[in-house]
Design an enzyme around this catalytic site. Structure first.
Site, PDB file in Angstrom:
ATOM      1  N   ASN A  60      -0.596  -7.011 -10.429  1.00  0.00           N
ATOM      2  CA  ASN A  60      -1.168  -8.680 -10.202  1.00  0.00           C
ATOM      3  C   ASN A  60      -1.508  -9.431 -11.088  1.00  0.00           C
ATOM      4  O   ASN A  60      -1.607  -9.236 -12.319  1.00  0.00           O
ATOM      5  CB  ASN A  60      -2.249  -8.430  -9.110  1.00  0.00           C
ATOM      6  CG  ASN A  60      -2.253  -7.821  -8.255  1.00  0.00           C
ATOM      7  OD1 ASN A  60      -1.758  -7.625  -7.352  1.00  0.00           O
ATOM      8  ND2 ASN A  60      -3.824  -6.932  -7.375  1.00  0.00           N
ATOM      9  N   LYS A  79      -5.401  -2.277  -9.211  1.00  0.00           N
ATOM     10  CA  LYS A  79      -6.168  -1.621 -10.516  1.00  0.00           C
ATOM     11  C   LYS A  79      -5.586  -0.015 -10.875  1.00  0.00           C
ATOM     12  O   LYS A  79      -5.166   0.342 -11.592  1.00  0.00           O
ATOM     13  CB  LYS A  79      -6.394  -1.171  -9.458  1.00  0.00           C
ATOM     14  CG  LYS A  79      -7.835  -1.812  -8.390  1.00  0.00           C
ATOM     15  CD  LYS A  79      -8.741  -0.461  -7.601  1.00  0.00           C
ATOM     16  CE  LYS A  79      -9.368  -1.973  -6.695  1.00  0.00           C
ATOM     17  NZ  LYS A  79     -10.841  -2.027  -7.570  1.00  0.00           N
ATOM     18  N   ALA A 137      -2.551  -1.230 -12.842  1.00  0.00           N
ATOM     19  CA  ALA A 137      -1.491  -1.676 -13.924  1.00  0.00           C
ATOM     20  C   ALA A 137      -2.804  -1.208 -15.118  1.00  0.00           C
ATOM     21  O   ALA A 137      -2.398  -0.962 -15.962  1.00  0.00           O
ATOM     22  CB  ALA A 137      -1.378  -3.074 -13.835  1.00  0.00           C
ATOM     23  N   ASN A 189     -16.300   4.632  -5.989  1.00  0.00           N
ATOM     24  CA  ASN A 189     -17.635   3.833  -5.948  1.00  0.00           C
ATOM     25  C   ASN A 189     -18.679   4.382  -5.278  1.00  0.00           C
ATOM     26  O   ASN A 189     -18.440   5.139  -3.737  1.00  0.00           O
ATOM     27  CB  ASN A 189     -17.519   2.657  -6.368  1.00  0.00           C
ATOM     28  CG  ASN A 189     -17.807   1.737  -4.691  1.00  0.00           C
ATOM     29  OD1 ASN A 189     -17.499   2.338  -4.055  1.00  0.00           O
ATOM     30  ND2 ASN A 189     -17.636   0.856  -5.847  1.00  0.00           N
ATOM     31  N   THR A 192     -18.264   7.100  -9.523  1.00  0.00           N
ATOM     32  CA  THR A 192     -18.779   6.374  -9.844  1.00  0.00           C
ATOM     33  C   THR A 192     -20.496   4.819  -9.530  1.00  0.00           C
ATOM     34  O   THR A 192     -20.003   5.045  -8.394  1.00  0.00           O
ATOM     35  CB  THR A 192     -17.911   5.428 -10.892  1.00  0.00           C
ATOM     36  OG1 THR A 192     -17.741   3.915 -10.036  1.00  0.00           O
ATOM     37  CG2 THR A 192     -16.813   6.196 -11.011  1.00  0.00           C
ATOM     38  N   ALA A 231     -24.554   1.030 -13.158  1.00  0.00           N
ATOM     39  CA  ALA A 231     -25.053   1.595 -15.146  1.00  0.00           C
ATOM     40  C   ALA A 231     -25.939   2.467 -15.283  1.00  0.00           C
ATOM     41  O   ALA A 231     -26.473   3.016 -15.673  1.00  0.00           O
ATOM     42  CB  ALA A 231     -26.196   0.337 -15.443  1.00  0.00           C
ATOM     43  N   ARG A 232     -25.783   2.951 -13.622  1.00  0.00           N
ATOM     44  CA  ARG A 232     -26.521   4.653 -13.316  1.00  0.00           C
ATOM     45  C   ARG A 232     -25.339   6.279 -14.100  1.00  0.00           C
ATOM     46  O   ARG A 232     -25.624   6.861 -13.418  1.00  0.00           O
ATOM     47  CB  ARG A 232     -26.848   4.494 -12.142  1.00  0.00           C
ATOM     48  CG  ARG A 232     -28.384   4.115 -11.814  1.00  0.00           C
ATOM     49  CD  ARG A 232     -28.603   4.720 -10.333  1.00  0.00           C
ATOM     50  NE  ARG A 232     -28.035   3.601  -9.448  1.00  0.00           N
ATOM     51  CZ  ARG A 232     -27.791   4.102  -8.102  1.00  0.00           C
ATOM     52  NH1 ARG A 232     -28.599   5.243  -7.695  1.00  0.00           N
ATOM     53  NH2 ARG A 232     -27.096   3.896  -7.255  1.00  0.00           N
ATOM     54  N   ASP A 283     -11.810   0.463 -13.054  1.00  0.00           N
ATOM     55  CA  ASP A 283     -10.602   1.139 -13.474  1.00  0.00           C
ATOM     56  C   ASP A 283     -10.590   1.697 -14.979  1.00  0.00           C
ATOM     57  O   ASP A 283      -9.521   2.664 -15.341  1.00  0.00           O
ATOM     58  CB  ASP A 283     -10.048   0.075 -13.837  1.00  0.00           C
ATOM     59  CG  ASP A 283      -9.172  -0.777 -11.962  1.00  0.00           C
ATOM     60  OD1 ASP A 283      -9.260   0.263 -11.111  1.00  0.00           O
ATOM     61  OD2 ASP A 283      -8.871  -1.492 -11.672  1.00  0.00           O
TER      62      ASP A 283
HETATM   63  P1  ADP Z   1     -16.752  -0.298  -9.681  1.00  0.00           P
HETATM   64  O1  ADP Z   1     -16.557  -1.168 -10.581  1.00  0.00           O
HETATM   65  O2  ADP Z   1     -15.377   0.152  -9.174  1.00  0.00           O
HETATM   66  O3  ADP Z   1     -16.972  -0.133  -8.603  1.00  0.00           O
HETATM   67  P2  ADP Z   1     -19.033   0.512 -11.143  1.00  0.00           P
HETATM   68  O4  ADP Z   1     -19.712  -0.284 -11.109  1.00  0.00           O
HETATM   69  O5  ADP Z   1     -18.645   1.802 -10.365  1.00  0.00           O
HETATM   70  O6  ADP Z   1     -16.899   0.897 -10.540  1.00  0.00           O
HETATM   71  O7  ADP Z   1     -18.480   1.019 -12.919  1.00  0.00           O
HETATM   72  C1  ADP Z   1     -17.920   2.358 -13.081  1.00  0.00           C
HETATM   73  C2  ADP Z   1     -17.997   2.611 -14.131  1.00  0.00           C
HETATM   74  O8  ADP Z   1     -18.229   1.872 -15.336  1.00  0.00           O
HETATM   75  C3  ADP Z   1     -19.574   2.818 -14.370  1.00  0.00           C
HETATM   76  O9  ADP Z   1     -19.575   4.398 -14.286  1.00  0.00           O
HETATM   77  C4  ADP Z   1     -20.105   3.195 -15.760  1.00  0.00           C
HETATM   78  O10 ADP Z   1     -19.804   4.106 -16.925  1.00  0.00           O
HETATM   79  C5  ADP Z   1     -19.541   1.598 -15.960  1.00  0.00           C
HETATM   80  N1  ADP Z   1     -20.380   0.249 -15.844  1.00  0.00           N
HETATM   81  C6  ADP Z   1     -20.326  -0.581 -14.683  1.00  0.00           C
HETATM   82  N2  ADP Z   1     -21.373  -1.041 -14.950  1.00  0.00           N
HETATM   83  C7  ADP Z   1     -22.691  -0.849 -16.234  1.00  0.00           C
HETATM   84  C8  ADP Z   1     -23.439  -1.612 -16.356  1.00  0.00           C
HETATM   85  N3  ADP Z   1     -24.428  -2.092 -15.992  1.00  0.00           N
HETATM   86  N4  ADP Z   1     -24.077  -0.725 -17.668  1.00  0.00           N
HETATM   87  C9  ADP Z   1     -23.156   0.428 -17.928  1.00  0.00           C
HETATM   88  N5  ADP Z   1     -22.317   0.853 -17.875  1.00  0.00           N
HETATM   89  C10 ADP Z   1     -21.895   0.305 -16.638  1.00  0.00           C
END
Ligand code: ADP
Length: 320
Positions: A19, A48, A50, A192, A239, A242-243, A271
């Site tokens: 996109n 996603k 790309a 996620n 995923t 932050a966890r 991604d």
């Molecule tokens: P999506 O954007 O697809 O919902 P996530 O938010 O789960 O994906 O983020 C993907 C990965 O990016 C996480 O598994 C983590 O490793 C990292 N990440 C995302 N947000 C944070 C954050 N606030 N602090 C640290 N790592 C993060």
């Protein structure tokens, strides 16, 4: 592909969306019927498929991207960073009758965004188009796809992977109605938290373990992952921002924590994670090792603005 092949890397084929992202800054989100002055605009490459191809190539992966664009300058912008990252684009095609996919992202001052996606050429993928990728699938060590192209195309890709014995990583984002056979081929399925619950509901026809009043309870995520495995998904990676992530395979069930970082923009973090996971799996690393690097790559990406411009290359130091 031959001249660009990186001999120590497994070959990765990403089949997915590309996109142009039009990002608009707003003081607040407009009401229906309201006209609002924005604070600025930016156009950048996205989608996603790309994004994941870009993330994998920057980390040293040997990546081929099969995407669909319209003709003209939007296509050039959408593919610019893939070209810079030396992604093989010989399987990417222009569909002159269609526009290049467009995501209009409105971000308010609190960082909350709302997104409208016009699939454009991404929506033109047919099962027949995917069948023409058989040789590319067969030549790959790992095939990666997502939910931003039609479900019939993803189903056909899963079938090709099963027929050719090629490992298939499916990032079901967003959740689309793929066949049960496709989920039974996903090794791993990457989702996620919310996608995981939707996928489980779609697979089993029953409510996922989370109650709406406890959306973040960690046990619910673990139960969702176990539920997906019980429903026949070979391996699952969830995923969790932050966890970090949860990994479940035949061999193990592991929580992988993410490094603590100061997050400025989480766009495209998922991604970045998938691209890094793909590089590790294509190299023959264990899923656990690949996940441990992927959470660090995701954490790196949230410390910078944008999607593809926020991704690390091999030389960058990842957070611990
Ligand atoms: P999506 O954007 O697809 O919902 P996530 O938010 O789960 O994906 O983020 C993907 C990965 O990016 C996480 O598994 C983590 O490793 C990292 N990440 C995302 N947000 C944070 C954050 N606030 N602090 C640290 N790592 C993060």
């Amino acid at each position: 592909m031959t001249e660009q092949h990186r001999p120590d890397e497994g070959r990765i084929l990403v089949v997915g969306s590309v996109n142009v992202d039009l990002v608009l800054g707003v003081p607040r989100h407009p009401e229906p019927g309201e006209t609002l002055a924005g604070t600025g605009s930016r156009r950048s490459p996205g989608g996603k498929g790309a994004n994941q191809a870009c993330a994998a190539a920057l980390l040293g992966g040997d990546v081929r991207f099969a995407g669909r664009t319209g003709a003209g300058p939007d296509a050039d912008l959408a593919l610019a960073l893939l070209r810079d990252a030396e992604v093989d684009l010989t399987a990417t095609k222009e569909v002159p009758a269609e526009e290049t996919g467009l995501a209009v992202v409105t971000v308010d001052e609190a960082g909350e965004n709302s997104i409208v996606i016009i699939a454009g050429a991404n929506g033109s993928w047919s099962a027949q188009d995917v069948k023409s990728l058989r040789a590319a699938v067969k030549a790959s060590d790992l095939v990666v796809s997502q939910g931003e192209i039609p479900a019939a195309a993803v189903d056909q890709l899963a079938l090709l992977c099963a027929e050719t014995g090629t490992r298939f990583l499916l990032n079901l984002a967003p959740v689309i109605e793929v066949g049960a056979g496709t989920l039974a081929t996903a090794d791993p399925l990457v989702v996620n938290e919310s996608e995981g619950r939707l996928a489980l509901t779609a697979l089993t026809g029953t409510d996922a373990p989370d109650a709406p009043d406890a959306p973040d309870a960690p046990d619910d995520d673990a139960a969702t992952v176990r539920g997906l495995r019980d429903a026949g998904v070979p391996s699952v990676v969830m995923t969790r921002g932050a966890r970090g992530a949860i990994l479940a395979t035949d061999a193990e069930f592991a929580e992988v924590s993410s490094p603590k970082v100061h997050a400025v923009d989480t766009t495209g973090a998922g991604d970045a994670f998938v691209g890094a996971l793909a590089v590790g799996l294509a190299r023959g690393e264990s899923a656990a090792d690949a996940c441990r690097r992927a959470v660090r790559v995701g954490a790196f990406a949230v410390t910078r603005h944008g999607a593809q411009p926020s991704y690390p290359s091999r030389q960058d130091e990842l957070p611990q």
